[in-house]
Design an enzyme around this catalytic site. Structure first.
Site, PDB file in Angstrom:
ATOM      1  CE1 TYR A 134     -12.496  -0.570   1.867  1.00  0.00           C
ATOM      2  CE2 TYR A 134     -13.148  -2.865   1.760  1.00  0.00           C
ATOM      3  CZ  TYR A 134     -12.471  -1.835   2.389  1.00  0.00           C
ATOM      4  OH  TYR A 134     -11.755  -2.096   3.533  1.00  0.00           O
ATOM      5  N   PRO A 147      -1.665  -6.834   4.434  1.00  0.00           N
ATOM      6  CG  PRO A 147      -2.397  -8.976   3.883  1.00  0.00           C
ATOM      7  CD  PRO A 147      -2.838  -7.552   3.888  1.00  0.00           C
ATOM      8  CB  ALA A 188       2.161  -2.904   3.396  1.00  0.00           C
ATOM      9  N   GLY A 242       1.856   5.538   5.063  1.00  0.00           N
ATOM     10  CA  GLY A 242       2.682   6.342   5.967  1.00  0.00           C
ATOM     11  C   GLY A 242       4.082   5.761   6.128  1.00  0.00           C
TER      12      GLY A 242
HETATM   13  N1  LIG Z   1     -10.205  -1.819   7.757  1.00  0.00           N
HETATM   14  C1  LIG Z   1      -9.462  -1.017   7.042  1.00  0.00           C
HETATM   15  O1  LIG Z   1      -9.248   0.155   7.390  1.00  0.00           O
HETATM   16  C2  LIG Z   1      -8.860  -1.525   5.763  1.00  0.00           C
HETATM   17  C3  LIG Z   1      -7.930  -0.760   5.056  1.00  0.00           C
HETATM   18  C4  LIG Z   1      -7.394  -1.279   3.875  1.00  0.00           C
HETATM   19  C5  LIG Z   1      -7.788  -2.539   3.423  1.00  0.00           C
HETATM   20  N2  LIG Z   1      -8.719  -3.258   4.130  1.00  0.00           N
HETATM   21  C6  LIG Z   1      -9.123  -4.626   3.705  1.00  0.00           C
HETATM   22  O2  LIG Z   1      -7.961  -5.418   3.584  1.00  0.00           O
HETATM   23  C7  LIG Z   1      -7.952  -6.040   2.306  1.00  0.00           C
HETATM   24  C8  LIG Z   1      -6.535  -6.351   1.929  1.00  0.00           C
HETATM   25  O3  LIG Z   1      -5.782  -5.157   1.770  1.00  0.00           O
HETATM   26  P1  LIG Z   1      -4.982  -4.934   0.435  1.00  0.00           P
HETATM   27  O4  LIG Z   1      -5.941  -4.940  -0.707  1.00  0.00           O
HETATM   28  O5  LIG Z   1      -4.083  -3.779   0.594  1.00  0.00           O
HETATM   29  O6  LIG Z   1      -4.220  -6.348   0.363  1.00  0.00           O
HETATM   30  P2  LIG Z   1      -2.851  -6.875  -0.057  1.00  0.00           P
HETATM   31  O7  LIG Z   1      -3.092  -8.321  -0.323  1.00  0.00           O
HETATM   32  O8  LIG Z   1      -1.806  -6.493   0.960  1.00  0.00           O
HETATM   33  O9  LIG Z   1      -2.485  -6.097  -1.410  1.00  0.00           O
HETATM   34  C9  LIG Z   1      -3.096  -6.392  -2.629  1.00  0.00           C
HETATM   35  C10 LIG Z   1      -2.397  -5.588  -3.700  1.00  0.00           C
HETATM   36  O10 LIG Z   1      -1.057  -6.065  -3.843  1.00  0.00           O
HETATM   37  C11 LIG Z   1      -0.871  -6.558  -5.154  1.00  0.00           C
HETATM   38  N3  LIG Z   1      -0.092  -7.793  -5.057  1.00  0.00           N
HETATM   39  C12 LIG Z   1      -0.368  -8.884  -4.331  1.00  0.00           C
HETATM   40  N4  LIG Z   1       0.607  -9.804  -4.471  1.00  0.00           N
HETATM   41  C13 LIG Z   1       1.501  -9.280  -5.312  1.00  0.00           C
HETATM   42  C14 LIG Z   1       2.732  -9.743  -5.844  1.00  0.00           C
HETATM   43  N5  LIG Z   1       3.218 -10.943  -5.535  1.00  0.00           N
HETATM   44  N6  LIG Z   1       3.412  -8.936  -6.678  1.00  0.00           N
HETATM   45  C15 LIG Z   1       2.931  -7.711  -7.005  1.00  0.00           C
HETATM   46  N7  LIG Z   1       1.748  -7.215  -6.534  1.00  0.00           N
HETATM   47  C16 LIG Z   1       1.052  -7.996  -5.702  1.00  0.00           C
HETATM   48  C17 LIG Z   1      -2.252  -6.846  -5.684  1.00  0.00           C
HETATM   49  O11 LIG Z   1      -2.231  -6.766  -7.102  1.00  0.00           O
HETATM   50  P3  LIG Z   1      -2.989  -7.915  -7.972  1.00  0.00           P
HETATM   51  O12 LIG Z   1      -4.452  -7.695  -7.742  1.00  0.00           O
HETATM   52  O13 LIG Z   1      -2.544  -7.646  -9.355  1.00  0.00           O
HETATM   53  O14 LIG Z   1      -2.506  -9.246  -7.438  1.00  0.00           O
HETATM   54  C18 LIG Z   1      -3.068  -5.754  -5.047  1.00  0.00           C
HETATM   55  O15 LIG Z   1      -2.919  -4.543  -5.760  1.00  0.00           O
HETATM   56  C19 LIG Z   1      -8.752  -5.081   1.415  1.00  0.00           C
HETATM   57  O16 LIG Z   1      -9.242  -5.714   0.269  1.00  0.00           O
HETATM   58  C20 LIG Z   1      -9.839  -4.667   2.359  1.00  0.00           C
HETATM   59  O17 LIG Z   1     -10.842  -5.672   2.376  1.00  0.00           O
HETATM   60  C21 LIG Z   1      -9.232  -2.776   5.295  1.00  0.00           C
END
Ligand SMILES: NC(=O)c1ccc[n+]([C@@H]2O[C@H](COP(=O)([O-])OP(=O)(O)OC[C@H]3O[C@@H](n4cnc5c(N)ncnc54)[C@H](OP(=O)(O)O)[C@@H]3O)[C@@H](O)[C@H]2O)c1
Length: 305
Positions: free
Chosen positions: A56, A213, A215, A223
């Site tokens: 990361y 979560p 998306a 994808g």
């Molecule tokens: N194991 C794996 O292969 C894998 C792959 C991917 C991710 N991960 C883990 O999973 C975690 C979570 O995934 P993710 O970061 O994709 O999480 P997420 O919580 O689904 O997405 C966060 C993104 O969405 C934006 N966001 C959140 N709420 C919003 C809203 N109400 N309106 C507009 N934008 C919003 C955030 O922007 P702001 O920051 O501006 O709120 C940030 O850019 C990662 O940090 C990582 O630790 C693991």
């Protein structure tokens, strides 16, 4: 913050895990300050479980967390620190290297040691294999786990993006109980509901952690296969439920995951302190089975058979 017991970790984990993948922003000093603020906001809001990976931000995300640990060492014992390794990007370490997965013993041990140094912690509470290496030898991984445990570098083990058969294969080779499978689960990617992943989690007391979560609700899923019509139909149902439950629609996306009896722990990836706190609303919703299925129906574009 509600909690859940993950395997035999010495303390319960917050049900929402804080994901550190984005805390480095654009690596500017301002972004790094914002990343530290995000970590502290999450701790203040009751998150005690932090998810990292060696890759990361090219290590920067772990480093930012390590700075917080250095500034406030008293926090360490309250927290569950998870990191992952096994993905090697193209052109690393040498120009021309191909993108690959690597579960070889020397590589994983080196990566864990790098994470410990960057995170400024003496041991990982939980170490996950990031993505299944096509060439992985379960026996070699078992030896790696045993060595990391013996050396006090890792306390517990799990996997990420593993199929149920890959989990079974590795579990059969190691005496270390696999306590987590971190997989993508959101309204777009529901394969864990049908491919046996969540069944296996329930049967063997493995905690599913859900990445990306929200998306489709706030950004396009990896994808993406949804058409504009699909997205409109899904959002219409999210809007209806958001109005009914009196919250923003991305909160519904968390509630939808929390409803499953496998006790999915969604990983919150926002760096915005207000959103980090607001995500907890999902834990308090009295979210109904009917609404769970209404979202599934909106997603599928048809009723269940
Ligand atoms: N194991 C794996 O292969 C894998 C792959 C991917 C991710 N991960 C883990 O999973 C975690 C979570 O995934 P993710 O970061 O994709 O999480 P997420 O919580 O689904 O997405 C966060 C993104 O969405 C934006 N966001 C959140 N709420 C919003 C809203 N109400 N309106 C507009 N934008 C919003 C955030 O922007 P702001 O920051 O501006 O709120 C940030 O850019 C990662 O940090 C990582 O630790 C693991």
């Amino acid at each position: 913050m509600k909690t859940t017991q993950i395997g035999n970790l010495t303390q319960p984990s917050s049900r929402l895990v804080y994901g550190c993948m984005r805390i480095n922003g654009d690596n500017s000093p301002g972004a790094i300050t914002q990343g530290k603020t995000a970590i502290r906001s999450a701790i203040d809001a009751g998150y005690n479980h932090f998810d990292h990976a060696d890759i990361y931000g090219g290590g920067e995300c772990e480093r930012i967390f390590g700075q917080v640990m250095k500034e406030s060492p008293e926090l360490r014992e309250q927290l569950i620190v998870t990191s992952k390794a096994g993905i090697r990007f193209a052109n690393t370490p040498n120009e021309g290297d191909v993108g690959r997965y690597d579960f070889s013993k020397d590589y994983l041990i080196k990566q864990v040691e790098g994470s410990l140094e960057r995170l400024n912690v003496e041991a990982l509470d939980l170490f996950l294999l990031h993505r299944p290496d096509y060439l992985f030898d379960p026996q070699e991984v078992a030896e790696t786990f045993e060595q990391l445990k013996r050396q006090g570098k890792v306390k517990h083990f799990g996997v990420s993006n593993f199929s149920p058969s890959q989990v079974s294969l590795l579990q059969a080779a190691t005496t270390e109980k696999l306590i987590v499978n971190q997989v993508e689960i959101n309204i777009h990617n529901i394969s864990s509901f049908t491919d046996g992943t969540l069944d296996q989690c329930l049967q063997h007391d493995i905690t599913p952690m859900a990445w990306c979560p929200i998306a489709t609700v706030v950004y396009e899923a990896w994808g993406n296969t949804f058409s504009i019509d699909d997205v409109n139909r899904i959002h219409q149902e999210f809007d209806r439920q958001a109005q009914f439950y009196d919250c923003e629609k991305w909160i519904i996306a968390f509630a939808w995951l929390l409803k499953h009896p496998a006790k999915i722990c969604p990983i919150v990836g926002s760096t915005n302190p207000q959103r980090i706190v607001a995500a907890k609303q999902a834990l308090e919703l009295n979210y109904s089975r009917e609404d769970w299925y209404r979202l599934l129906q909106a997603r599928n574009g048809q009723a269940v058979p």
